[in-house]
Design a protein around this motif. Sequence first.
Motif, mmCIF file in Angstrom:
data_model
loop_
_atom_site.group_PDB
_atom_site.id
_atom_site.type_symbol
_atom_site.label_atom_id
_atom_site.label_comp_id
_atom_site.label_asym_id
_atom_site.label_seq_id
_atom_site.Cartn_x
_atom_site.Cartn_y
_atom_site.Cartn_z
ATOM 1 N N VAL A 51 0.860 -1.253 -0.102
ATOM 2 C CA VAL A 51 0.042 0.128 -0.022
ATOM 3 C C VAL A 51 1.040 1.114 0.000
ATOM 4 O O VAL A 51 0.680 2.234 -0.612
ATOM 5 C CB VAL A 51 -1.049 -0.031 1.227
ATOM 6 C CG1 VAL A 51 -1.726 1.358 1.061
ATOM 7 C CG2 VAL A 51 -1.894 -1.266 1.203
ATOM 8 N N ALA A 52 1.731 1.302 0.837
ATOM 9 C CA ALA A 52 2.508 2.358 0.999
ATOM 10 C C ALA A 52 3.553 2.610 -0.518
ATOM 11 O O ALA A 52 3.532 3.997 -0.864
ATOM 12 C CB ALA A 52 3.932 2.203 2.051
ATOM 13 N N GLN A 53 3.902 1.545 -1.033
ATOM 14 C CA GLN A 53 4.485 1.779 -2.500
ATOM 15 C C GLN A 53 3.477 2.431 -3.713
ATOM 16 O O GLN A 53 3.514 3.285 -4.302
ATOM 17 C CB GLN A 53 4.936 0.450 -3.093
ATOM 18 C CG GLN A 53 5.803 0.686 -4.486
ATOM 19 C CD GLN A 53 6.416 -0.669 -4.852
ATOM 20 O OE1 GLN A 53 6.265 -1.833 -4.053
ATOM 21 N NE2 GLN A 53 6.918 -0.824 -5.747
ATOM 22 N N GLU A 54 2.121 1.828 -3.586
ATOM 23 C CA GLU A 54 1.082 2.186 -4.452
ATOM 24 C C GLU A 54 0.771 3.659 -4.162
ATOM 25 O O GLU A 54 0.468 4.418 -5.280
ATOM 26 C CB GLU A 54 -0.183 1.329 -4.053
ATOM 27 C CG GLU A 54 -1.316 1.627 -5.011
ATOM 28 C CD GLU A 54 -1.024 1.121 -6.522
ATOM 29 O OE1 GLU A 54 -2.004 1.617 -7.371
ATOM 30 O OE2 GLU A 54 -0.123 0.283 -6.729
ATOM 31 N N ALA A 55 0.626 3.770 -2.892
ATOM 32 C CA ALA A 55 0.230 5.219 -2.646
ATOM 33 C C ALA A 55 1.317 6.469 -2.690
ATOM 34 O O ALA A 55 1.349 7.755 -2.616
ATOM 35 C CB ALA A 55 -0.271 5.373 -0.973
ATOM 36 N N GLY A 56 2.505 6.116 -2.842
ATOM 37 C CA GLY A 56 3.728 6.782 -2.793
ATOM 38 C C GLY A 56 4.049 7.323 -1.380
ATOM 39 O O GLY A 56 4.320 8.752 -1.337
ATOM 40 N N SER A 76 5.284 6.538 2.793
ATOM 41 C CA SER A 76 6.148 5.491 3.825
ATOM 42 C C SER A 76 5.167 4.759 4.669
ATOM 43 O O SER A 76 3.934 5.203 4.841
ATOM 44 C CB SER A 76 6.898 6.235 4.650
ATOM 45 O OG SER A 76 6.200 7.161 5.740
ATOM 46 N N ILE A 77 5.488 3.688 5.314
ATOM 47 C CA ILE A 77 5.161 2.791 6.104
ATOM 48 C C ILE A 77 4.515 3.315 7.202
ATOM 49 O O ILE A 77 3.391 3.153 7.808
ATOM 50 C CB ILE A 77 5.602 1.410 6.299
ATOM 51 C CG1 ILE A 77 5.829 0.687 4.983
ATOM 52 C CG2 ILE A 77 4.895 0.542 7.374
ATOM 53 C CD1 ILE A 77 6.407 -0.496 5.101
ATOM 54 N N ASN A 134 -2.459 0.110 12.295
ATOM 55 C CA ASN A 134 -2.069 -1.119 11.708
ATOM 56 C C ASN A 134 -2.890 -1.616 10.361
ATOM 57 O O ASN A 134 -3.725 -0.940 9.914
ATOM 58 C CB ASN A 134 -2.144 -2.452 12.673
ATOM 59 C CG ASN A 134 -3.396 -2.389 13.250
ATOM 60 O OD1 ASN A 134 -4.545 -2.361 12.410
ATOM 61 N ND2 ASN A 134 -3.605 -2.477 14.394
ATOM 62 N N ARG A 135 -2.315 -2.663 9.822
ATOM 63 C CA ARG A 135 -3.157 -3.235 8.562
ATOM 64 C C ARG A 135 -4.420 -3.380 8.725
ATOM 65 O O ARG A 135 -5.224 -3.120 8.023
ATOM 66 C CB ARG A 135 -2.184 -4.374 8.099
ATOM 67 C CG ARG A 135 -3.151 -4.994 6.783
ATOM 68 C CD ARG A 135 -2.227 -6.498 6.414
ATOM 69 N NE ARG A 135 -2.819 -6.965 5.477
ATOM 70 C CZ ARG A 135 -4.130 -7.852 5.348
ATOM 71 N NH1 ARG A 135 -4.561 -7.992 6.428
ATOM 72 N NH2 ARG A 135 -4.793 -8.269 4.262
#
Length: 211
Positions: free
Chosen positions: A43-48, A50-51, A60-61
């Motif tokens: 999700v972090a990568q998709e949204a641009g 950070s975790i 949390n998830r």
Amino acid sequence: MSTTETERADEDYLATESRRRILEAAERLIAVRGIEKVRLRDVAQEAGVSIGKIQHYFTNRDTLIEEMFKAASLRRVAEWATFAREMDDPTEQLVTLLNHAIKDRERCTVWLATTSFTSRNPQFLPDLSRIYDAWRATLVEVIETGERDGVFHPTGAVEDVADGIICVIDGLMTAVAIDLDGYTRERNDRMLRHMSGLLLGVSLEEAWLVE
């Protein structure tokens, strides 16, 4: 507005925008991969983002998934109701609602995941019930208007007819979500208008062509 107030407003906007991007990213990934295969780093990568930013907003998830389901469902209910308000004729209103009910697989997949998630987490049933209530309210309003105008002739109580249409929509959404063989867009549209017409005592064959 003072400099401090402007900065605070900008921060609030950025926070809202970041939160929205995270929720939409989670929704896209779940539609493609399913709940079980989506991780915070995806999700972090998709949204641009950070975790850490995701954890700041959602902890949390599980919390992220819960908020995503709620946000996606309520947004689509609001969109669905808007379609009916854009025209005055009850037949056109109904046809437009039906046209948008099962129009894309991503929407159907997320809805199926939402209902499945709620079945395992009954504490979220009130949220799901509110979504059904919103669907029902929109349909009931359109059906009552059509009945008053002599356009529709419901075969039962208006709320029962609205629930019947919702049941048909739910079933077809499930078929679309799992890509069940034989359930093409054309066949789904035909079945939905046919069953809705039977419940409303009217033929929707020609009306279906209205956008």
